[in-house]
Design an enzyme around this catalytic site. Structure first.
Site, PDB file in Angstrom:
ATOM      1  N   ASP A 149      15.758 -26.941   1.381  1.00  0.00           N
ATOM      2  CA  ASP A 149      14.588 -27.793   1.185  1.00  0.00           C
ATOM      3  C   ASP A 149      13.909 -27.962   2.540  1.00  0.00           C
ATOM      4  O   ASP A 149      14.406 -28.675   3.396  1.00  0.00           O
ATOM      5  CB  ASP A 149      15.040 -29.150   0.614  1.00  0.00           C
ATOM      6  CG  ASP A 149      13.940 -30.186   0.539  1.00  0.00           C
ATOM      7  OD1 ASP A 149      12.763 -29.818   0.704  1.00  0.00           O
ATOM      8  OD2 ASP A 149      14.262 -31.370   0.339  1.00  0.00           O
ATOM      9  N   GLU A 175       5.900 -33.689   5.425  1.00  0.00           N
ATOM     10  CA  GLU A 175       6.239 -34.153   4.072  1.00  0.00           C
ATOM     11  C   GLU A 175       7.471 -35.035   4.058  1.00  0.00           C
ATOM     12  O   GLU A 175       7.555 -35.986   3.277  1.00  0.00           O
ATOM     13  CB  GLU A 175       6.441 -32.946   3.143  1.00  0.00           C
ATOM     14  CG  GLU A 175       6.483 -33.291   1.662  1.00  0.00           C
ATOM     15  CD  GLU A 175       7.889 -33.590   1.129  1.00  0.00           C
ATOM     16  OE1 GLU A 175       8.013 -33.995  -0.037  1.00  0.00           O
ATOM     17  OE2 GLU A 175       8.875 -33.418   1.902  1.00  0.00           O
ATOM     18  N   GLU A 176       8.446 -34.740   4.905  1.00  0.00           N
ATOM     19  CA  GLU A 176       9.735 -35.426   4.836  1.00  0.00           C
ATOM     20  C   GLU A 176       9.728 -36.831   5.446  1.00  0.00           C
ATOM     21  O   GLU A 176      10.676 -37.578   5.256  1.00  0.00           O
ATOM     22  CB  GLU A 176      10.823 -34.589   5.531  1.00  0.00           C
ATOM     23  CG  GLU A 176      11.155 -33.268   4.845  1.00  0.00           C
ATOM     24  CD  GLU A 176      11.935 -33.434   3.552  1.00  0.00           C
ATOM     25  OE1 GLU A 176      12.149 -34.585   3.118  1.00  0.00           O
ATOM     26  OE2 GLU A 176      12.330 -32.411   2.986  1.00  0.00           O
ATOM     27  N   HIS A 280      19.696 -32.752   1.150  1.00  0.00           N
ATOM     28  CA  HIS A 280      19.506 -33.291   2.502  1.00  0.00           C
ATOM     29  C   HIS A 280      20.802 -33.315   3.313  1.00  0.00           C
ATOM     30  O   HIS A 280      20.979 -34.132   4.210  1.00  0.00           O
ATOM     31  CB  HIS A 280      18.880 -34.683   2.466  1.00  0.00           C
ATOM     32  CG  HIS A 280      17.414 -34.653   2.178  1.00  0.00           C
ATOM     33  ND1 HIS A 280      16.620 -35.782   2.274  1.00  0.00           N
ATOM     34  CD2 HIS A 280      16.579 -33.644   1.806  1.00  0.00           C
ATOM     35  CE1 HIS A 280      15.374 -35.466   1.962  1.00  0.00           C
ATOM     36  NE2 HIS A 280      15.323 -34.171   1.676  1.00  0.00           N
TER      37      HIS A 280
END
Length: 305
Positions: A149, A175-176, A280
């Site tokens: 990811d 984005e994260e 994650h």
């Protein structure tokens, strides 16, 4: 089977949120090398005014594919303390890597009383960004590594470039951590060559209703809900394609789709991506079959939406 040379390259590039320039430079070089063999040679938009984002415009776009190039990670603070970038899983003993002005860094992470620390033998300069040490493992059925990811979403977008005739392929940032660059990117797109829909090339979760090897996931909703009329069009095309796929209905989680929905433009959106285990963490795990169906689905949908 994925092109492992590209995939290994992008998996080994560090680009935590706000520090994506190394990834952007790699993508620019790759596009320059490969675009002559693509069906359509795109217009390339990058540079200081776009920060570390990269946009490719193919033909006359009706829609866009967004893939974020940033990852989660950690930043050094004071007294051997670390603060997270995004939402990484903290497991005592996990190795982190990076570098500061004093040299390369490899250290272990540990948590005490709600705070995160490293065990490096010297002080790490404050503000240094650290990432999970990479350990790529490929079997007949799975790929396991840190940062699938969203490296797999980036890989999918690159594979789409080979056959795309009309559309934007956009590599976004941030984005994260606290939302992305999408609002500014959409504004740029709508002023340059406007679109009516967006597909989010990202990686989702294996859950009780979403499984490995059952195909790419079409998300009916996460925390946010795409427009039903657009979803029905996608689902009809997905059925016609006979490409393996499964549906996701969740009450939490988010993506660049949120930013599209919150933009001041009427742009439909849908998250479509392979599911992973160990989200994650340094051991994210994705089915190669699901990755293949993700690539196939994007190639099927983009000319037909």
């Amino acid at each position: 089977m994925p092109e492992m040379d590209i995939l290994e390259d992008i998996l080994n590039i560090q680009s935590t949120s706000g520090d994506e320039s190394s990834m952007t430079n790699y993508l620019l070089n790759l596009v320059s090398e490969r675009m002559k063999s693509w069906k359509v040679i795109p217009d390339i938009y990058s540079g200081t005014q776009l920060h570390d984002c990269l946009l490719l415009k193919f033909g006359k776009p009706k829609g866009a594919v967004f893939a974020h190039i940033d990852t989660i990670g950690f930043m050094s603070r004071y007294e051997n303390q670390l603060v997270p970038i995004g939402g990484p899983e903290v497991e005592n003993g996990t190795y982190l890597v990076g570098k500061d002005e004093l040299g390369p860094i490899r250290c272990k992470i540990f948590e005490e009383e709600g705070n995160i620390f490293h065990d490096f033998q010297r002080k790490i300069l404050p503000g240094t960004r650290l990432s999970f040490e990479q350990n790529i493992q490929i079997s007949n059925d799975f790929i396991q590594a840190a940062y699938l990811d969203n490296r797999l979403g980036v890989y999918n977008a690159l594979k789409l470039c080979e056959t795309l005739e009309d559309g934007w392929v956009v590599f976004s940032t941030y984005e994260e951590h606290g939302g992305g660059s999408i609002p500014a990117l959409i504004n740029f797109i709508q002023k340059t060559s406007p679109i009516g829909f967006a597909l989010i090339s990202d990686i989702t979760w294996v859950t009780g209703g979403v499984h490995h090897h059952d195909g790419v996931v079409i998300s009916i909703r996460d925390k946010h809900i795409p427009r039903r009329k657009f979803l029905e069009k996608i689902l009809k095309l997905a059925e016609e394609s006979s490409i393996p796929h499964q549906l996701e209905i969740e009450s939490a989680g988010s993506s660049d789709g949120r930013e599209v929905q919150f933009s001041p433009y009427f742009i439909d959106w849908c998250f479509i991506g392979a599911p992973e285990d160990n989200v994650h963490s340094p051991r994210e795990k994705v089915s190669l079959k699901d990755l293949d169906s993700m690539v196939e689905m994007y190639r099927y949908l983009m000319p037909r939406l």
